[in-house]
Design an enzyme around this catalytic site. Structure first.
Site, PDB file in Angstrom:
ATOM      1  N   HIS A 163       5.262  -7.603  -8.232  1.00  0.00           N
ATOM      2  CA  HIS A 163       5.919  -8.565  -7.338  1.00  0.00           C
ATOM      3  C   HIS A 163       5.702 -10.017  -7.762  1.00  0.00           C
ATOM      4  O   HIS A 163       5.531 -10.907  -6.922  1.00  0.00           O
ATOM      5  CB  HIS A 163       5.455  -8.362  -5.901  1.00  0.00           C
ATOM      6  CG  HIS A 163       5.882  -7.060  -5.299  1.00  0.00           C
ATOM      7  ND1 HIS A 163       7.057  -6.416  -5.662  1.00  0.00           N
ATOM      8  CD2 HIS A 163       5.287  -6.264  -4.359  1.00  0.00           C
ATOM      9  CE1 HIS A 163       7.169  -5.298  -4.963  1.00  0.00           C
ATOM     10  NE2 HIS A 163       6.116  -5.178  -4.179  1.00  0.00           N
ATOM     11  N   HIS A 216      10.781  -7.640   1.425  1.00  0.00           N
ATOM     12  CA  HIS A 216       9.827  -6.536   1.533  1.00  0.00           C
ATOM     13  C   HIS A 216       9.519  -6.191   2.997  1.00  0.00           C
ATOM     14  O   HIS A 216       8.370  -5.893   3.342  1.00  0.00           O
ATOM     15  CB  HIS A 216       8.536  -6.883   0.790  1.00  0.00           C
ATOM     16  CG  HIS A 216       7.801  -5.702   0.231  1.00  0.00           C
ATOM     17  ND1 HIS A 216       7.176  -4.776   1.048  1.00  0.00           N
ATOM     18  CD2 HIS A 216       7.582  -5.296  -1.029  1.00  0.00           C
ATOM     19  CE1 HIS A 216       6.592  -3.861   0.290  1.00  0.00           C
ATOM     20  NE2 HIS A 216       6.832  -4.143  -0.978  1.00  0.00           N
ATOM     21  N   GLU A 237      13.986  -1.867  -0.461  1.00  0.00           N
ATOM     22  CA  GLU A 237      13.921  -3.076  -1.275  1.00  0.00           C
ATOM     23  C   GLU A 237      15.060  -3.058  -2.298  1.00  0.00           C
ATOM     24  O   GLU A 237      15.007  -2.340  -3.295  1.00  0.00           O
ATOM     25  CB  GLU A 237      12.575  -3.148  -1.991  1.00  0.00           C
ATOM     26  CG  GLU A 237      11.374  -3.062  -1.060  1.00  0.00           C
ATOM     27  CD  GLU A 237      10.112  -2.703  -1.815  1.00  0.00           C
ATOM     28  OE1 GLU A 237       9.790  -3.391  -2.813  1.00  0.00           O
ATOM     29  OE2 GLU A 237       9.455  -1.710  -1.436  1.00  0.00           O
TER      30      GLU A 237
END
Length: 350
Positions: free
Chosen positions: A111, A183, A316
């Site tokens: 991420h 998220h 996502e």
């Protein structure tokens, strides 16, 4: 305050950030009473309360009451980037130049790195004419190891018919992989509890097999006769024991390559366990990561709740994990003449 006939937008100071600035909350409310709350900390979706037919509001996302808890949480509601998901070995090459990132999950980059976009304060503005809330972040050359200066915007819009639309844009002055996503963890039953009884459908003929580190092991594979076949609706927990034997960590954390077979039909759809709420997903992104929250245990949430594993699921929308190191790397490379631009809509019906 921005006001339109059907949508109002208000804001309030929230809490101090680690460097002493002040994070804010922005509330978008429609005439039905549905309220979307987002913060300039991490361009985060912190709350979504859906107005139900009986007049009650149902909280559909997991979130925290304090910024400190968000710092400890597994990206609840955050905008993640520059590259969502994992990059193997925390490195990649673009145009013959290798770049080394900051590893934050073993040897890999998750991420966008340990700070990424989720743990920064974004600039915020209310767009009166839509209305919407738009967040902007300037990511400098070398940020977490990524090349080039980048300007990133994320805009949240709430419609009168209870749709959340998220528009992502990014421009760069040097070629760089980009993969932005939201998220949020959803629980459509409106209470903390295992989401295994939620019924899901995903318009995807293939998925990406992964190893124990959730990194790709080979090319996308057919979902035919596998636990990953969601072309027909089924409970999330129907087949997850087939992919993880350890009961504590059973669940999905896999990327599905979307068919995009019909723009008028959702790319994915999930129905609550009590059959009162349906979430329909529409996106321009090529794939979606279904994650069923099997590492939520111990996360401090709203109203002093302590979340347990599988109390929420994520959809996502994104490119594939480690795509910068794959044969299809060019698809996720953003260049000065080729900006990043995608949108995702979460539509809710009750």
């Amino acid at each position: 305050m921005a006001q339109r006939a059907d949508i109002s937008v208000t804001w309030e100071k929230w809490q101090a950030t680690p460097d002493g600035q002040t994070a804010r909350h922005f509330h978008l409310t429609n005439r039905r009473g549905t309220r979307l709350t987002v913060s300039d900390w991490g361009a985060t979706l912190t709350s979504f309360k859906l107005a139900m037919p009986n007049g009650n509001l149902r909280q559909l996302v997991l979130g925290c009451d304090t910024l400190e808890d968000y710092l400890q949480s597994p990206y609840l509601g955050a905008t993640v980037g520059r590259y969502a998901n994992r990059i193997r070995g925390a490195k990649f090459s673009v145009d013959g130049q290798e770049y080394k990132l900051i590893a934050n999950e073993g040897d890999n980059c998750l991420h966008g790195g340990p700070i990424g976009f989720a743990h920064q304060l974004w600039d915020a503005e209310i767009i009166d004419e839509i209305p919407a809330v738009r967040f902007t972040l300037l990511s400098p050359d070398g940020d977490e190891g990524f090349p080039g200066n980048a300007t990133v915007t994320v805009m949240y819009t709430l419609s009168e018919d209870n749709n959340i639309r998220i528009d992502y844009e990014a421009t760069v002055d040097k070629a760089c992989p980009f993969n932005l996503t939201n998220h949020s963890y959803f629980n459509l039953d409106g209470v903390a509890g295992d989401v295994g009884n939620h019924v899901a459908q995903i318009d995807a003929n293939s998925y990406l097999p992964v190893d124990k580190a959730s990194l790709p092991k080979g090319a996308p594979a057919s979902v035919e006769q596998t636990a990953f076949d969601f072309r027909k609706a089924k409970p999330l927990n129907q087949d997850w024991r087939k992919i993880v034997s350890d009961q504590r960590y059973r669940g999905f954390d896999h990327c599905f390559i979307l068919n995009h077979s019909d723009e008028s039909q959702p790319d994915a759809q999930v129905r609550s366990g009590d059959e009162q709420v349906v979430l329909s997903l529409y996106t321009t992104s090529p794939a979606v990561q279904l994650y069923t929250g099997q590492y939520l245990e111990g996360t401090r949430g709203h109203n002093e709740l302590v979340y347990q594993n599988r109390d929420g699921f994520c959809l996502e929308t994104q490119y594939m994990p480690d795509q910068p190191n794959s044969d299809s790397a060019q698809e996720c490379i953003v260049r000065p003449e080729k900006p990043f631009k995608h949108s995702t809509t979460f539509a809710f019906h009750c």
